[in-house]
Write a protein that holds these residues in place. Structure first.
Motif, PDB file in Angstrom:
ATOM      1  N   ASN A  27      -3.751  33.738  13.035  1.00  0.00           N
ATOM      2  CA  ASN A  27      -3.151  32.466  12.619  1.00  0.00           C
ATOM      3  C   ASN A  27      -2.158  32.729  11.487  1.00  0.00           C
ATOM      4  O   ASN A  27      -2.056  33.844  10.976  1.00  0.00           O
ATOM      5  CB  ASN A  27      -4.228  31.446  12.235  1.00  0.00           C
ATOM      6  CG  ASN A  27      -5.076  31.905  11.073  1.00  0.00           C
ATOM      7  OD1 ASN A  27      -4.578  32.327  10.040  1.00  0.00           O
ATOM      8  ND2 ASN A  27      -6.400  31.834  11.236  1.00  0.00           N
ATOM      9  N   ARG A  61       1.136  21.179   7.672  1.00  0.00           N
ATOM     10  CA  ARG A  61      -0.105  21.560   8.368  1.00  0.00           C
ATOM     11  C   ARG A  61      -0.736  22.783   7.702  1.00  0.00           C
ATOM     12  O   ARG A  61      -0.028  23.679   7.235  1.00  0.00           O
ATOM     13  CB  ARG A  61       0.164  21.862   9.844  1.00  0.00           C
ATOM     14  CG  ARG A  61       0.565  20.616  10.622  1.00  0.00           C
ATOM     15  CD  ARG A  61       0.833  20.943  12.070  1.00  0.00           C
ATOM     16  NE  ARG A  61       2.103  21.674  12.175  1.00  0.00           N
ATOM     17  CZ  ARG A  61       2.465  22.400  13.209  1.00  0.00           C
ATOM     18  NH1 ARG A  61       1.674  22.532  14.255  1.00  0.00           N
ATOM     19  NH2 ARG A  61       3.634  23.014  13.226  1.00  0.00           N
ATOM     20  N   ALA A  62      -2.054  22.824   7.692  1.00  0.00           N
ATOM     21  CA  ALA A  62      -2.777  23.969   7.129  1.00  0.00           C
ATOM     22  C   ALA A  62      -2.437  25.226   7.915  1.00  0.00           C
ATOM     23  O   ALA A  62      -2.450  25.219   9.148  1.00  0.00           O
ATOM     24  CB  ALA A  62      -4.276  23.710   7.181  1.00  0.00           C
ATOM     25  N   HIS A  63      -2.145  26.292   7.200  1.00  0.00           N
ATOM     26  CA  HIS A  63      -1.761  27.538   7.856  1.00  0.00           C
ATOM     27  C   HIS A  63      -2.892  28.108   8.707  1.00  0.00           C
ATOM     28  O   HIS A  63      -2.638  28.781   9.700  1.00  0.00           O
ATOM     29  CB  HIS A  63      -1.280  28.547   6.829  1.00  0.00           C
ATOM     30  CG  HIS A  63       0.028  28.165   6.207  1.00  0.00           C
ATOM     31  ND1 HIS A  63       0.636  28.915   5.247  1.00  0.00           N
ATOM     32  CD2 HIS A  63       0.853  27.102   6.418  1.00  0.00           C
ATOM     33  CE1 HIS A  63       1.776  28.349   4.886  1.00  0.00           C
ATOM     34  NE2 HIS A  63       1.920  27.244   5.570  1.00  0.00           N
ATOM     35  N   GLU A  64      -4.132  27.816   8.348  1.00  0.00           N
ATOM     36  CA  GLU A  64      -5.274  28.274   9.149  1.00  0.00           C
ATOM     37  C   GLU A  64      -5.281  27.608  10.526  1.00  0.00           C
ATOM     38  O   GLU A  64      -5.823  28.150  11.479  1.00  0.00           O
ATOM     39  CB  GLU A  64      -6.601  27.956   8.449  1.00  0.00           C
ATOM     40  CG  GLU A  64      -6.809  28.697   7.148  1.00  0.00           C
ATOM     41  CD  GLU A  64      -6.117  28.036   5.948  1.00  0.00           C
ATOM     42  OE1 GLU A  64      -5.551  26.910   6.076  1.00  0.00           O
ATOM     43  OE2 GLU A  64      -6.113  28.666   4.882  1.00  0.00           O
ATOM     44  N   ALA A  65      -4.695  26.428  10.620  1.00  0.00           N
ATOM     45  CA  ALA A  65      -4.685  25.672  11.874  1.00  0.00           C
ATOM     46  C   ALA A  65      -3.559  26.089  12.812  1.00  0.00           C
ATOM     47  O   ALA A  65      -3.529  25.672  13.963  1.00  0.00           O
ATOM     48  CB  ALA A  65      -4.574  24.176  11.574  1.00  0.00           C
ATOM     49  N   ILE A  66      -2.655  26.925  12.339  1.00  0.00           N
ATOM     50  CA  ILE A  66      -1.516  27.357  13.156  1.00  0.00           C
ATOM     51  C   ILE A  66      -1.913  28.653  13.871  1.00  0.00           C
ATOM     52  O   ILE A  66      -1.798  29.752  13.326  1.00  0.00           O
ATOM     53  CB  ILE A  66      -0.252  27.571  12.302  1.00  0.00           C
ATOM     54  CG1 ILE A  66       0.054  26.360  11.435  1.00  0.00           C
ATOM     55  CG2 ILE A  66       0.932  27.946  13.183  1.00  0.00           C
ATOM     56  CD1 ILE A  66       0.299  25.078  12.194  1.00  0.00           C
ATOM     57  N   VAL A  67      -2.413  28.503  15.081  1.00  0.00           N
ATOM     58  CA  VAL A  67      -2.838  29.649  15.890  1.00  0.00           C
ATOM     59  C   VAL A  67      -1.603  30.294  16.504  1.00  0.00           C
ATOM     60  O   VAL A  67      -0.729  29.605  17.026  1.00  0.00           O
ATOM     61  CB  VAL A  67      -3.827  29.196  16.986  1.00  0.00           C
ATOM     62  CG1 VAL A  67      -4.215  30.363  17.881  1.00  0.00           C
ATOM     63  CG2 VAL A  67      -5.066  28.562  16.351  1.00  0.00           C
TER      64      VAL A  67
END
Length: 83
Positions: A27, A61-67
């Motif tokens: 991610n 958007r949270a960078h962890e959520a960007i797969v």
């Protein structure tokens, strides 16, 4: 784990010392950690930068959520001065 290319623009390019490089990360958050570890100036620039993933703005958007998918291109866009 995706493989792709990260491209740096302006101050990010200067801090990275290269215009682009390959990466492996699941991610966006992992990618940022991977490319900034041991690169303090790049870490500073990345904290204030915007990101595009295959041309699409990440925004707030949270960078962890960007797969990330295989073959993806991530661009690091520092703030630009206008005038």
């Amino acid at each position: 784990m995706a493989r792709g290319t990260i491209r740096y623009w302006a101050a990010a390019k200067e801090a990275a010392g290269v215009p682009e490089e390959p990466f492996e990360a699941a991610n966006l958050a992992e990618l940022v950690v991977n490319v900034t570890t041991g690169r303090d100036e790049l870490a500073k620039v990345a904290r204030r930068s915007s990101f595009l993933v295959d041309g699409h703005p990440v925004g707030t958007r949270a960078h962890e959520a960007i797969v990330l998918a295989d073959g993806v291109t991530v661009e690091v866009l520092p703030p630009f001065a206008g005038g």
